[in-house]
Design a protein around this motif. Structure first.
Motif, PDB file in Angstrom:
ATOM      1  N   MET A   1       0.840  -1.128  -0.038  1.00  0.00           N
ATOM      2  CA  MET A   1      -0.069  -0.069  -0.174  1.00  0.00           C
ATOM      3  C   MET A   1       0.908   1.378   0.077  1.00  0.00           C
ATOM      4  O   MET A   1       1.740   1.528   0.785  1.00  0.00           O
ATOM      5  CB  MET A   1      -0.776   0.061   1.150  1.00  0.00           C
ATOM      6  N   TRP A 236     -11.586   0.493   7.485  1.00  0.00           N
ATOM      7  CA  TRP A 236     -10.914   0.049   6.290  1.00  0.00           C
ATOM      8  C   TRP A 236     -10.370   0.857   5.586  1.00  0.00           C
ATOM      9  O   TRP A 236     -10.425   2.292   5.668  1.00  0.00           O
ATOM     10  CB  TRP A 236     -12.149  -0.237   5.351  1.00  0.00           C
ATOM     11  N   LEU A 237      -9.335   0.687   5.173  1.00  0.00           N
ATOM     12  CA  LEU A 237      -8.122   1.439   4.683  1.00  0.00           C
ATOM     13  C   LEU A 237      -7.867   1.265   3.423  1.00  0.00           C
ATOM     14  O   LEU A 237      -7.795   0.115   2.602  1.00  0.00           O
ATOM     15  CB  LEU A 237      -6.591   1.240   5.298  1.00  0.00           C
ATOM     16  N   LEU A 245      -8.193  -2.722   2.480  1.00  0.00           N
ATOM     17  CA  LEU A 245      -7.754  -3.780   3.575  1.00  0.00           C
ATOM     18  C   LEU A 245      -8.438  -3.116   5.138  1.00  0.00           C
ATOM     19  O   LEU A 245      -8.651  -2.056   5.366  1.00  0.00           O
ATOM     20  CB  LEU A 245      -6.147  -3.257   3.872  1.00  0.00           C
ATOM     21  N   VAL A 247      -8.531  -3.330   8.944  1.00  0.00           N
ATOM     22  CA  VAL A 247      -7.588  -3.183   9.843  1.00  0.00           C
ATOM     23  C   VAL A 247      -8.132  -3.546  11.257  1.00  0.00           C
ATOM     24  O   VAL A 247      -9.208  -2.938  11.577  1.00  0.00           O
ATOM     25  CB  VAL A 247      -6.927  -1.831  10.001  1.00  0.00           C
ATOM     26  N   GLU A 280      -0.838   0.990   7.688  1.00  0.00           N
ATOM     27  CA  GLU A 280      -1.661   0.122   8.060  1.00  0.00           C
ATOM     28  C   GLU A 280      -1.211   0.077   9.681  1.00  0.00           C
ATOM     29  O   GLU A 280      -2.365  -0.076  10.599  1.00  0.00           O
ATOM     30  CB  GLU A 280      -0.964  -1.348   7.663  1.00  0.00           C
ATOM     31  N   GLU A 281      -0.027   0.130  10.109  1.00  0.00           N
ATOM     32  CA  GLU A 281       0.324   0.543  11.606  1.00  0.00           C
ATOM     33  C   GLU A 281      -0.312   1.754  11.941  1.00  0.00           C
ATOM     34  O   GLU A 281      -0.927   1.696  13.187  1.00  0.00           O
ATOM     35  CB  GLU A 281       1.597   0.787  11.709  1.00  0.00           C
ATOM     36  N   TYR A 284      -4.057   1.130  12.513  1.00  0.00           N
ATOM     37  CA  TYR A 284      -4.427  -0.108  13.856  1.00  0.00           C
ATOM     38  C   TYR A 284      -4.063   1.024  15.104  1.00  0.00           C
ATOM     39  O   TYR A 284      -4.989   0.668  16.098  1.00  0.00           O
ATOM     40  CB  TYR A 284      -3.326  -1.182  13.992  1.00  0.00           C
ATOM     41  N   TRP A 322      -3.211  -8.322  14.963  1.00  0.00           N
ATOM     42  CA  TRP A 322      -2.162  -7.455  14.741  1.00  0.00           C
ATOM     43  C   TRP A 322      -0.845  -8.285  14.434  1.00  0.00           C
ATOM     44  O   TRP A 322       0.011  -7.985  13.671  1.00  0.00           O
ATOM     45  CB  TRP A 322      -2.021  -6.192  15.630  1.00  0.00           C
TER      46      TRP A 322
END
Length: 323
Positions: A1, A236-237, A245, A247, A280-281, A284, A322
């Protein structure tokens, strides 16, 4: 991503900080009826929630909105000063800041009625006079795009925002009342669009969050990112050209008040990106911060960095999704 084109260095909130009058009730009253609140809470809210969230998580913040000199404005200015948040515009003399009344039900859901004040009357000269810096994340709420005066000024100013700044938009519960042409024009400059499931469906016309987020992402600036918050299911990302994605969430132990959940989420997302996390991190961490926020009463309930790190460590120890 893909990543954001810039790492945020400071949050500059353009728009509304006002006073929240929250009433905690067993249910919403029927039309024409009355109801005794179980308890009440008065606090500075609106954009203040995002500013405080960023500050608690280590991202510098500044307020680029109007403040009146009446009782509500005095409360807002005092809270900003106590937090050490600079105000980039001079006070408005002879007028007051607005307020809202929020009814909070036992499951944490909240219903608002807002009475705007001077914060809803930003002018184009005021916006053009702001001293923005490279890496500023300029945050705008859909409330401000709805207001006749602020909305028109933002519509003229935001599309020409300097390329060294990120534009962050949370369309908010009034998304359906933002003039269509105004919203479309602003979206073309947006780098981060953060919104909840209801707003996602209203804006995209899609019932499926992944499809809705992907559709909206195509309307943003190049390398734009959609963060679609879906409550207990996480978020959602979607980034430009990417696959949606989901999360993972951190389930809240108990839901007390959802008033500041979205604000905590976007503040934590930007703070995590500023700290070097990838998308993504960051998403989260935002999920975890929002889950902590709903466990507390009041609007500005974003956790501190230490509280967030403790919850993240507990999640890693527990071997959740995670990991």
């Amino acid at each position: 991503m893909s990543q954001l084109r810039l790492r945020p260095r400071r949050l500059v909130l353009v728009g509304s900080v006002l006073v929240d009058l929250l009433l905690y009730v067993e249910r919403l009253p029927e039309r024409g009826g009355d109801l005794l609140a179980e308890r009440a809470l008065q606090a500075v809210g609106g954009g203040f929630n995002v500013l405080m969230g960023a500050l608690r998580l280590g991202l510098p913040a500044a307020y680029a909105g109007r403040i009146g000199d009446g009782p509500m404005g005095y409360r807002v200015r005092a809270e900003l000063a106590a937090a050490g948040i600079p105000v980039l515009l001079p006070p408005v003399v002879g007028r007051d800041t607005g307020f809202d009344i929020g009814l909070v039900e036992p499951d944490g859901e909240r219903t608002f009625v807002t009475a705007p004040g001077v914060e809803a009357e930003l002018s184009l000269p005021e916006l053009e006079g702001l001293a923005l810096q490279e890496g500023d994340a300029v945050y705008v709420s859909g409330y401000d795009l709805c207001y006749p005066l602020s909305g028109a000024a933002l519509e003229a100013w935001l599309p020409g925002l300097a390329p060294g700044c990120l534009l962050v938009l949370d369309p908010g519960p009034l998304v359906a009342t933002i003039p269509t042409q105004r919203l479309e024009q602003v979206l073309r400059r947006v780098d981060v669009l953060s919104l909840n499931a209801r707003e996602l469906q209203l804006l995209s016309g899609e019932e499926e969050p992944a499809r809705g987020a992907a559709r909206l992402c195509s309307q943003l600036a190049p390398q734009g990112v959609v963060v679609a918050r879906v409550g207990a299911e996480g978020c959602w990302l979607v980034s430009a050209g990417g696959v949606p994605l989901r999360v993972a969430p951190r389930p809240a132990r108990v839901v007390v008040d959802t008033t500041g959940a979205g604000d905590a989420h976007v503040a934590a997302f930007l703070a995590a990106l500023a700290g070097g996390r990838n998308l993504e991190e960051a998403a989260y961490e935002a999920n975890v911060a929002a889950s902590l926020a709903v466990e507390r009463a009041g609007p500005a309930t974003t956790p501190t960095r230490a509280e967030l790190e403790m919850a993240l460590a507990e999640g890693r120890k527990g071997g959740g999704e995670w990991e």
